[in-house]
Design an enzyme around this catalytic site. Structure first.
Site: not given
Ligand SMILES: *Cc1c(COP(=O)(O)O)cnc(C)c1O
Length: 410
Positions: A235, A269-272, A312, A338, A367
């Site tokens: 997050g 758990e970083p993604g973004r 979003y 469309c 994303y």
């Molecule tokens: C989506 C998600 C993440 C990653 O969130 P980011 O905002 O991309 O860092 C981590 N853990 C869980 C459980 C998620 O659902």
């Protein structure tokens, strides 16, 4: 970065790349991804594993790149488990499995793969996990994903830490569930997890959530449970606008907010944060047209390729690939799909562009492709990974044939 008025991604000229691979095209910088990943090792001094969130960008080549650096992975489906397996078998033991709706086949696959830990989101799921673990003769390490009832200031669709959300288990009920689970020989209550949402810029909500989780862990330890892991979720937010942003500082303050977790193995758990700013969507202008007072720049990329603005109301900076001396004008940048919701920017001041010119939607590495679809029966874009001055195709553009492979007609 521009060189001789041409936009580059690291050492690769985007005009040449577009000629070669066509558009729309996702372009990612391997250096940038690795740099972002390395910031966590620099900032966190306690034992930790960065479990990159696969759903942000699940390209196999990116997963492998991160796995080679020792990354773990946060997955939310059996499909993502299979992605990790294909990218790196060795990384399976560093997988955490999140998600509110795990099915039997997904639990079985993860047990057989001997992943690190299940983040369990309900009592019923825990009962199913125990049952499947027994059936397969495997002990399942688990963490309850607790809902800390912490407010995080982000878009409502990606806020997850309040009691009213579908995620996790009310933190007040967790202790009793752990005590019960501890009696099963098939379950190993090894951690507690939390994930309060996505694109969170302030670090205080993370600290507040952790404080509540640590209080629970204290109780669990007094109950005699051997809790070793604390998973603080993902997050961590980025800056999508034009304002200055120092990612190293951001990770440092994030780490500082999480120091209370010492004595436990921290799962992140970083993604973004890792991939968003490492990627852009390269698109070509098809038409420029005026409707009344409005000017529309119509691109060959659409909401099916990058849905964040539509879904979003997200902001993406847009740059012309050929650095203009052209005057600016206020335009809407829209796709061919469309839907009036198919836009990338509204009333945005941009240098004038002409049909045929290239533009890049910045910060599209997270994303973007992972949320793409075939809506309007459009093929999904190709993806390229830039490594220094070399560009490697990591997913070919879909073909007309791909669009119909799964369909059945008489
Ligand atoms: C989506 C998600 C993440 C990653 O969130 P980011 O905002 O991309 O860092 C981590 N853990 C869980 C459980 C998620 O659902």
């Amino acid at each position: 970065m521009y060189r001789k008025r041409q936009l580059l991604c690291d050492g690769v000229d985007l005009t040449a790349l577009a000629e070669e691979q066509g558009t729309p095209l996702y372009v990612y910088s391997a250096d940038q991804i690795l740099h972002r990943f390395s910031l966590f090792a620099d900032a966190f001094t306690q034992p930790h594993t960065v479990c990159y969130s696969v759903k942000a960008n699940s390209a196999l080549a990116i997963l492998r790149l991160l796995a080679e650096q020792g990354a773990g992975f946060d997955i939310v489906s059996g499909g993502e488990l299979e992605r990790v397996r294909r990218a790196s078998k060795a990384a399976l033991k560093r997988v955490v499995f999140s998600g509110v709706g795990k099915q039997v086949w997904e639990i079985d696959a993860a047990l057989k793969a001997e992943i690190l830990i299940f983040n369990v989101e309900s009592e019923a799921e825990l009962a199913l996990l125990a049952e499947r673990a027994e059936a397969l003769g495997k002990q399942a390490r688990f963490a309850l994903r607790v809902n800390p009832d912490v407010f995080a200031d982000t878009h409502p669709y990606i806020s997850t830490g309040l009691r009213e959300h579908k995620f996790g288990i009310d933190i007040g009920l967790a202790r009793a569930i752990y005590r019960k689970a501890a009696r099963s020989r098939w379950l190993d209550p090894a951690g507690v997890s939390v994930h309060i949402g996505s694109q969170i810029r302030a670090v205080e909500p993370f600290a507040a959530a952790l404080e509540r989780v640590l209080a629970l862990i204290g109780e669990l330890k007094r109950d005699g449970l051997d809790i070793r892991y604390v998973d603080v979720g993902g997050g961590l937010g980025i800056e999508y606008g034009a304002a200055a942003f120092d990612p190293a500082e951001q990770v440092k303050s994030y780490a500082a907010a999480l120091t209370a977790a010492s004595g436990l193995h921290l799962l992140l758990e970083p993604g973004r944060f890792i991939v968003a700013q490492a990627g852009g969507l390269l698109t070509r202008v098809l038409y420029v047209k005026k409707n009344g007072a409005k000017t529309f720049v119509i691109t060959d990329a659409g909401m099916n390729d990058l849905i964040r603005p539509s879904l979003y109301q997200a902001h993406h900076e847009i740059l012309p690939v050929r650095q203009g001396t052209a005057t600016e004008q206020v335009v809407d940048v829209v796709g061919p799909v469309c839907e009036s919701g198919d836009f990338f920017a509204r009333d945005r001041k941009l240098p004038k562009v002409k049909p045929g010119e290239l533009m890049v939607l910045l910060d599209a590495g997270a994303y973007g492709m992972s949320l793409s679809s075939n809506y309007n029966t459009r093929v999904r874009p190709a993806e390229v990974l830039v490594e220094g001055s070399a560009a490697r195709l990591i997913r070919r553009r879909e073909t007309m044939k791909d669009l119909f492979v799964a369909e059945i007609l008489d």
